[in-house]
Design a protein around this motif. Sequence first.
Motif, PDB file in Angstrom:
ATOM      1  N   THR A   1       0.809  -1.277   0.058  1.00 25.41           N
ATOM      2  CA  THR A   1       0.009   0.086   0.093  1.00 25.41           C
ATOM      3  C   THR A   1       0.879   1.166  -0.041  1.00 25.41           C
ATOM      4  O   THR A   1       1.923   1.315   0.939  1.00 25.41           O
ATOM      5  N   ILE A   2       0.606   2.150  -1.058  1.00 21.04           N
ATOM      6  CA  ILE A   2       1.288   3.424  -0.983  1.00 21.04           C
ATOM      7  C   ILE A   2       0.622   4.535   0.069  1.00 21.04           C
ATOM      8  O   ILE A   2      -0.405   4.698  -0.015  1.00 21.04           O
ATOM      9  N   SER A   3       1.596   4.835   1.034  1.00 16.56           N
ATOM     10  CA  SER A   3       0.951   5.525   2.115  1.00 16.56           C
ATOM     11  C   SER A   3       1.395   7.359   1.938  1.00 16.56           C
ATOM     12  O   SER A   3       2.332   7.583   1.100  1.00 16.56           O
ATOM     13  N   GLU A   4       0.857   7.787   2.968  1.00 14.99           N
ATOM     14  CA  GLU A   4       1.120   9.248   3.028  1.00 14.99           C
ATOM     15  C   GLU A   4       2.669   9.446   3.472  1.00 14.99           C
ATOM     16  O   GLU A   4       3.275  10.232   2.816  1.00 14.99           O
TER      17      GLU A   4
ATOM     18  N   ASN B   1       7.990  11.075   2.125  1.00 18.44           N
ATOM     19  CA  ASN B   1       9.508  10.686   2.024  1.00 18.44           C
ATOM     20  C   ASN B   1       9.992  10.727   0.776  1.00 18.44           C
ATOM     21  O   ASN B   1      11.175  11.398   0.466  1.00 18.44           O
ATOM     22  N   PHE B   2       9.332  10.334  -0.266  1.00 17.51           N
ATOM     23  CA  PHE B   2       9.871  10.480  -1.611  1.00 17.51           C
ATOM     24  C   PHE B   2      10.009  11.811  -2.189  1.00 17.51           C
ATOM     25  O   PHE B   2      11.021  12.028  -2.722  1.00 17.51           O
ATOM     26  N   ALA B   3       9.060  12.763  -1.834  1.00 17.36           N
ATOM     27  CA  ALA B   3       9.150  14.317  -2.041  1.00 17.36           C
ATOM     28  C   ALA B   3      10.376  14.730  -1.662  1.00 17.36           C
ATOM     29  O   ALA B   3      11.347  15.540  -2.223  1.00 17.36           O
ATOM     30  N   GLY B   4      10.551  14.437  -0.352  1.00 15.13           N
ATOM     31  CA  GLY B   4      11.963  14.894   0.240  1.00 15.13           C
ATOM     32  C   GLY B   4      13.165  14.184  -0.317  1.00 15.13           C
ATOM     33  O   GLY B   4      14.230  15.076  -0.484  1.00 15.13           O
TER      34      GLY B   4
ATOM     35  N   GLU C   1      -7.929  14.523  -5.928  1.00 11.67           N
ATOM     36  CA  GLU C   1      -6.982  14.341  -4.675  1.00 11.67           C
ATOM     37  C   GLU C   1      -5.659  14.116  -5.172  1.00 11.67           C
ATOM     38  O   GLU C   1      -5.387  14.050  -6.418  1.00 11.67           O
ATOM     39  N   ARG C   2      -4.729  14.281  -4.202  1.00 10.21           N
ATOM     40  CA  ARG C   2      -3.163  13.968  -4.597  1.00 10.21           C
ATOM     41  C   ARG C   2      -2.981  12.687  -5.006  1.00 10.21           C
ATOM     42  O   ARG C   2      -3.759  11.787  -4.914  1.00 10.21           O
ATOM     43  N   ILE C   3      -2.026  12.488  -5.942  1.00  6.11           N
ATOM     44  CA  ILE C   3      -1.612  11.232  -6.398  1.00  6.11           C
ATOM     45  C   ILE C   3      -0.214  11.080  -6.119  1.00  6.11           C
ATOM     46  O   ILE C   3       0.582  12.203  -5.746  1.00  6.11           O
ATOM     47  N   ALA C   4       0.299   9.722  -6.302  1.00  6.36           N
ATOM     48  CA  ALA C   4       1.626   9.277  -5.822  1.00  6.36           C
ATOM     49  C   ALA C   4       2.433   9.752  -6.988  1.00  6.36           C
ATOM     50  O   ALA C   4       2.196   9.814  -8.088  1.00  6.36           O
ATOM     51  N   HIS C   5       3.973   9.972  -6.646  1.00  6.29           N
ATOM     52  CA  HIS C   5       4.762  10.215  -7.820  1.00  6.29           C
ATOM     53  C   HIS C   5       4.958   8.703  -8.571  1.00  6.29           C
ATOM     54  O   HIS C   5       4.868   7.660  -8.027  1.00  6.29           O
ATOM     55  N   GLY C   6       4.830   8.802  -9.860  1.00 11.34           N
ATOM     56  CA  GLY C   6       5.091   7.763 -10.863  1.00 11.34           C
ATOM     57  C   GLY C   6       6.352   7.111 -10.456  1.00 11.34           C
ATOM     58  O   GLY C   6       6.448   5.727 -10.281  1.00 11.34           O
ATOM     59  N   MET C   7       7.426   7.840 -10.049  1.00 12.45           N
ATOM     60  CA  MET C   7       8.643   6.992  -9.794  1.00 12.45           C
ATOM     61  C   MET C   7       8.819   6.598  -8.492  1.00 12.45           C
ATOM     62  O   MET C   7       9.513   5.594  -8.300  1.00 12.45           O
ATOM     63  N   LEU C   8       7.876   7.011  -7.660  1.00 19.49           N
ATOM     64  CA  LEU C   8       7.924   6.315  -6.173  1.00 19.49           C
ATOM     65  C   LEU C   8       7.142   5.172  -6.547  1.00 19.49           C
ATOM     66  O   LEU C   8       7.959   3.942  -6.060  1.00 19.49           O
ATOM     67  N   VAL C   9       6.123   4.935  -7.231  1.00 17.93           N
ATOM     68  CA  VAL C   9       5.524   3.531  -7.590  1.00 17.93           C
ATOM     69  C   VAL C   9       6.555   2.603  -8.067  1.00 17.93           C
ATOM     70  O   VAL C   9       6.430   1.455  -8.106  1.00 17.93           O
ATOM     71  N   MET C  10       7.287   3.118  -9.192  1.00 21.73           N
ATOM     72  CA  MET C  10       8.288   2.246  -9.875  1.00 21.73           C
ATOM     73  C   MET C  10       9.193   1.828  -8.833  1.00 21.73           C
ATOM     74  O   MET C  10       9.621   0.535  -8.750  1.00 21.73           O
ATOM     75  N   SER C  11       9.786   2.761  -7.832  1.00 14.23           N
ATOM     76  CA  SER C  11      10.574   2.345  -6.985  1.00 14.23           C
ATOM     77  C   SER C  11      10.001   1.222  -5.953  1.00 14.23           C
ATOM     78  O   SER C  11      10.944   0.405  -5.743  1.00 14.23           O
ATOM     79  N   ALA C  12       9.071   1.479  -5.711  1.00 15.57           N
ATOM     80  CA  ALA C  12       8.254   0.430  -4.586  1.00 15.57           C
ATOM     81  C   ALA C  12       8.122  -0.815  -5.409  1.00 15.57           C
ATOM     82  O   ALA C  12       8.350  -1.806  -4.766  1.00 15.57           O
ATOM     83  N   ALA C  13       7.837  -0.815  -6.943  1.00 17.41           N
ATOM     84  CA  ALA C  13       7.691  -1.837  -7.649  1.00 17.41           C
ATOM     85  C   ALA C  13       9.052  -2.707  -7.782  1.00 17.41           C
ATOM     86  O   ALA C  13       9.174  -4.055  -7.544  1.00 17.41           O
ATOM     87  N   THR C  14      10.189  -2.057  -7.727  1.00 17.94           N
ATOM     88  CA  THR C  14      11.422  -2.838  -7.895  1.00 17.94           C
ATOM     89  C   THR C  14      11.678  -3.271  -6.646  1.00 17.94           C
ATOM     90  O   THR C  14      12.431  -4.509  -6.416  1.00 17.94           O
TER      91      THR C  14
END
Length: 154
Positions: free
Chosen positions: A27-30, A35-38, A60-73
Amino acid sequence: MSDTDTEDPSVFYDMEEGETAVTQGRTISEADVTNFAGVSGDFNHLHTDEERMSESPFGERIAHGMLVMSAATGLLWQQRTPEEREAVVAFYGIDDLRFRQPVYLGDTIRVETEVLETREKEDGPGNGTVQNRVEIKNQRDQTVISCTMTSLMR
């Protein structure tokens, strides 16, 4: 095959085109988005401005695409056996990366892969490259990101 190869068998030669795998969910959290923005310095309003995004087409806000890619790796790494982890020489590249659907805070992603091609190398580190079709899906079974990822394996 050298004596070293028999003592330390290659995972590369065991991989077969058409082989598939599915990771566990995450699950992608707040906290992930903050943290990814920082870490990345990407404070785009799409990810950080709740008020502004409430009036956007996303609602509403959406997650960074590259955050999702990083979580996927990370999910892909976690699903590997210890032998497979040891066999990874390097992440070789991403091709045809597409962000297909937004990922919202609270969405749960998983990764589905299929081995598209194995290509033996004659020199350098590793025995060859493994190219995988990758689809990152949300809890509604929608593909949110798709790409082709290649790893250098021994």
